[in-house]
Scaffold this active site. Structure first.
Site, PDB file in Angstrom:
ATOM      1  N   ASP A 114     104.893 114.716 -35.644  1.00  0.00           N
ATOM      2  CA  ASP A 114     104.060 115.969 -35.949  1.00  0.00           C
ATOM      3  C   ASP A 114     102.962 116.144 -35.192  1.00  0.00           C
ATOM      4  O   ASP A 114     102.049 115.298 -35.104  1.00  0.00           O
ATOM      5  CB  ASP A 114     103.404 115.820 -37.598  1.00  0.00           C
ATOM      6  CG  ASP A 114     102.596 117.109 -37.883  1.00  0.00           C
ATOM      7  OD1 ASP A 114     102.974 118.247 -37.432  1.00  0.00           O
ATOM      8  OD2 ASP A 114     101.866 117.159 -38.859  1.00  0.00           O
ATOM      9  N   GLY A 115     103.041 117.070 -34.118  1.00  0.00           N
ATOM     10  CA  GLY A 115     102.345 117.043 -32.864  1.00  0.00           C
ATOM     11  C   GLY A 115     101.215 118.213 -33.293  1.00  0.00           C
ATOM     12  O   GLY A 115     100.935 118.722 -34.158  1.00  0.00           O
ATOM     13  N   PHE A 136     101.185 121.034 -31.715  1.00  0.00           N
ATOM     14  CA  PHE A 136     101.546 122.312 -31.441  1.00  0.00           C
ATOM     15  C   PHE A 136     102.929 122.584 -32.127  1.00  0.00           C
ATOM     16  O   PHE A 136     103.595 123.664 -32.511  1.00  0.00           O
ATOM     17  CB  PHE A 136     101.762 122.903 -30.067  1.00  0.00           C
ATOM     18  CG  PHE A 136     100.402 122.686 -29.499  1.00  0.00           C
ATOM     19  CD1 PHE A 136      99.499 123.835 -29.543  1.00  0.00           C
ATOM     20  CD2 PHE A 136      99.969 121.546 -28.767  1.00  0.00           C
ATOM     21  CE1 PHE A 136      98.076 123.919 -28.923  1.00  0.00           C
ATOM     22  CE2 PHE A 136      98.685 121.589 -28.220  1.00  0.00           C
ATOM     23  CZ  PHE A 136      97.846 122.613 -28.284  1.00  0.00           C
ATOM     24  N   GLY A 137     103.424 121.381 -32.548  1.00  0.00           N
ATOM     25  CA  GLY A 137     104.936 121.658 -33.308  1.00  0.00           C
ATOM     26  C   GLY A 137     105.220 120.203 -34.186  1.00  0.00           C
ATOM     27  O   GLY A 137     104.432 119.229 -33.980  1.00  0.00           O
ATOM     28  N   SER A 138     105.996 120.585 -34.949  1.00  0.00           N
ATOM     29  CA  SER A 138     106.494 119.543 -35.851  1.00  0.00           C
ATOM     30  C   SER A 138     107.988 118.928 -35.325  1.00  0.00           C
ATOM     31  O   SER A 138     108.600 120.248 -34.849  1.00  0.00           O
ATOM     32  CB  SER A 138     106.505 119.577 -37.294  1.00  0.00           C
ATOM     33  OG  SER A 138     107.278 120.833 -37.724  1.00  0.00           O
ATOM     34  N   VAL A 139     108.299 117.952 -35.121  1.00  0.00           N
ATOM     35  CA  VAL A 139     109.524 117.582 -34.471  1.00  0.00           C
ATOM     36  C   VAL A 139     110.693 116.828 -35.355  1.00  0.00           C
ATOM     37  O   VAL A 139     110.037 116.162 -36.510  1.00  0.00           O
ATOM     38  CB  VAL A 139     109.296 116.423 -33.519  1.00  0.00           C
ATOM     39  CG1 VAL A 139     110.664 115.942 -32.638  1.00  0.00           C
ATOM     40  CG2 VAL A 139     108.470 117.170 -32.253  1.00  0.00           C
ATOM     41  N   LYS A 168     112.005 120.785 -32.051  1.00  0.00           N
ATOM     42  CA  LYS A 168     110.311 120.981 -32.306  1.00  0.00           C
ATOM     43  C   LYS A 168     110.200 122.371 -32.670  1.00  0.00           C
ATOM     44  O   LYS A 168     110.545 123.313 -31.895  1.00  0.00           O
ATOM     45  CB  LYS A 168     109.665 120.585 -30.818  1.00  0.00           C
ATOM     46  CG  LYS A 168     108.306 120.719 -30.851  1.00  0.00           C
ATOM     47  CD  LYS A 168     107.611 120.256 -29.436  1.00  0.00           C
ATOM     48  CE  LYS A 168     106.147 120.293 -29.576  1.00  0.00           C
ATOM     49  NZ  LYS A 168     105.512 119.650 -28.454  1.00  0.00           N
ATOM     50  N   ASP A 180      99.408 114.658 -19.614  1.00  0.00           N
ATOM     51  CA  ASP A 180      98.937 114.165 -20.904  1.00  0.00           C
ATOM     52  C   ASP A 180      99.865 112.921 -21.224  1.00  0.00           C
ATOM     53  O   ASP A 180     100.239 112.692 -22.231  1.00  0.00           O
ATOM     54  CB  ASP A 180      99.360 115.508 -22.054  1.00  0.00           C
ATOM     55  CG  ASP A 180      98.484 114.805 -23.451  1.00  0.00           C
ATOM     56  OD1 ASP A 180      97.996 114.046 -23.335  1.00  0.00           O
ATOM     57  OD2 ASP A 180      98.997 115.489 -24.306  1.00  0.00           O
TER      58      ASP A 180
END
Ligand SMILES: Nc1ncnc2c1ncn2[C@@H]1O[C@H](COP(=O)(O)OP(=O)(O)OP(=O)(O)O)[C@@H](O)[C@H]1O
Length: 450
Positions: A12-13, A15-18, A33, A125
């Site tokens: 869970d980042g 900008f998106g969940s994977v 994602k 990053d």
């Protein structure tokens, strides 16, 4: 999306969940994602230009983007699936990794970085969470994806890590380059050896403080430009002598220490490029094939990552070849990084200096741990569960109120996604930006699911 069967959430980042999923037609396991914000048209899929670039990136150590789907205004990226990220592996680790494990991983990542750098890209990053591992294979993930700076919460709880952020970025240089990835790799390499972050700053100011306390404060000789950058924002470096990295990373060999030391140089120009890093004695036992010789070497069916260095040594004339000569690469064309890739203006940071002068008095000491402590080798795993040990403390929270360039609004600051080095992306950069800014008073926490 009906072509995929969703199995479970694996990440869970910001900008998106994977999600782990299976392609119903082929049976292939993939990672999907799902972006958190909605995209009402393809045009709104702001980063498509970057997505196209990412799809073109074809390297065994870069996570492959297989497909981009927009359905019901939701954007999905379909990637090849990887089992773990490096952070998870470190967190769950009961004993230190062996040097050959670290070497194997780093060698692969430097190959991917070399590939990217030669194409004028850099990641910006890099962190353990973005290095994905399946068995012995490691791949760089999370670059070139849409980063929406205008997105609304629910992202507010997440504060992106600063532990791998290069000093020139912390000092708000407007012209940083691929050397930021090399800094991050130095920090990651050290962490792989100790299972502790090398520079666990609790705020931007504390981050610089932590760096000073490890590699010593910069001076005219080590980073004249950095002193100027600091001057510009009225920042005064806290004064610390350097510590020999072998004290902090006792399990690492001399060669490993030498490479980490050079990666974590204050001056970006003094850090090796990825190609140069690959030629460092630390990787002597590894088999690196410069791109210029790839087709010939392919005949030998050499694995993409690590093997025995049997050939091509005479081709290596990089920074670390021979007796650590200072001479720049000459005969290896891949080692010649175009000046523009090194010095290009990458972006104009949005800055707010209104309270920068506060730094004059605020950052003379590091939050907690004034000096980096050598790792507790007997209990490496505790680090990742111990909030205090990760530099998150009351003191740190207070210090974080007076960070460099503080006074900014706690909004997402655009830090561009991986982009062409040497290029100014102008307007689109706003869209490509990713969250980097640390809202004052927030503590860092890693979000890893599963
Ligand atoms: N291809 C993949 N295979 C397996 N897991 C993955 C894959 N890609 C991402 N993940 C998992 O999901 C997590 C978050 O993914 P990613 O970093 O792409 O999201 P993000 O929103 O961009 O995160 P960040 O907040 O770091 O910017 C990763 O740390 C990893 O654990």
């Amino acid at each position: 999306m009906e072509r995929y069967k969703i199995i479970k959430e694996v990440g869970d980042g910001t900008f998106g969940s994977v999600w782990r999923a299976i392609n119903k037609q082929t049976g292939e396991v993939v990672a999907i994602k799902k972006m958190k914000r909605k995209y009402y048209s393809w045009e709104e899929c702001i980063n498509l230009r970057e997505v196209k670039s990412l799809r073109k990136m074809n390297h065994p150590n870069i996570v492959k983007l297989k497909e981009v789907i927009r359905e019901n205004d939701i954007l999905y990226f379909v990637f090849e699936y990887m089992e773990y990220n490096l952070y998870q592996l470190m967190k769950d680790r009961g004993k230190l990794f062996s040097e050959s494990e670290v070497r194997n991983w780093c060698f692969q990542v430097f190959q991917a970085l070399s590939y990217m750098q030669q194409r004028g890209y850099f990641h910006r990053d890099l962190k353990p969470e973005n290095l994905l591992v399946t068995k012995n294979l490691i791949k760089i993930a999370d670059f070139g994806l849409a980063r929406e700076i205008y997105s609304e919460p629910p992202y507010t709880e997440y504060v992106s890590t600063r532990w791998y952020r290069a000093p020139e970025v912390l000092l708000q240089s407007s012209t940083y380059n691929s050397a930021v990835d090399m800094w991050a790799m130095g920090a990651i390499m050290a962490e792989l050896f100790t299972l502790r972050p090398l520079f666990p700053g609790s705020s931007e100011a504390d981050e610089i403080c932590k760096i000073c306390s490890v590699i010593g404060s910069p001076n005219e000789n080590t980073w004249a430009e950095g002193l100027q950058l600091a001057n510009l924002i009225k920042y005064q470096f806290p004064q610390y002598p350097s510590v020999h990295l072998s004290v902090l990373i006792p399990s690492a060999s001399k060669d490993a220490i030498s490479l980490i030391t050079s990666l974590c140089s204050w001056d970006p120009n003094k850090r090796p490029t990825a190609v140069e890093a690959l030629q460092h004695p630390f990787f002597q036992s590894c088999y690196y094939v410069p791109p210029s010789l790839r087709s010939r070497a392919a005949v030998h069916k050499t694995p993409p990552s690590v093997g025995t260095r049997r050939a091509l040594e005479q081709k290596s004339t990089g920074r670390f070849s021979g007796a650590l000569s200072n001479s720049k690469p000459t005969s290896n064309p891949s080692a010649k990084i175009q000046p523009s890739l090194r010095t290009g203006v990458q972006r104009k940071l949005e800055m707010d200096y209104q309270e920068a002068s506060k730094n004059d008095k605020s950052v003379k000491t590091c939050a907690k741990q004034p000096r980096y402590r050598p790792p507790a080798r007997n209990s490496p795993t505790s680090l990742y569960t111990d909030r205090a040990a990760r530099g998150v403390s009351d003191t740190a929270e207070k210090l974080s109120q007076i960070t460099i360039g503080s006074g900014r609004q706690p909004v997402r600051q655009p830090v561009p996604s991986p982009m062409m080095a040497g290029g100014w992306h102008g307007q689109s950069d706003m869209f490509l930006g990713r969250s980097q800014e640390i809202p004052s008073g927030r503590s860092y926490s890693r979000k890893v699911v599963g």
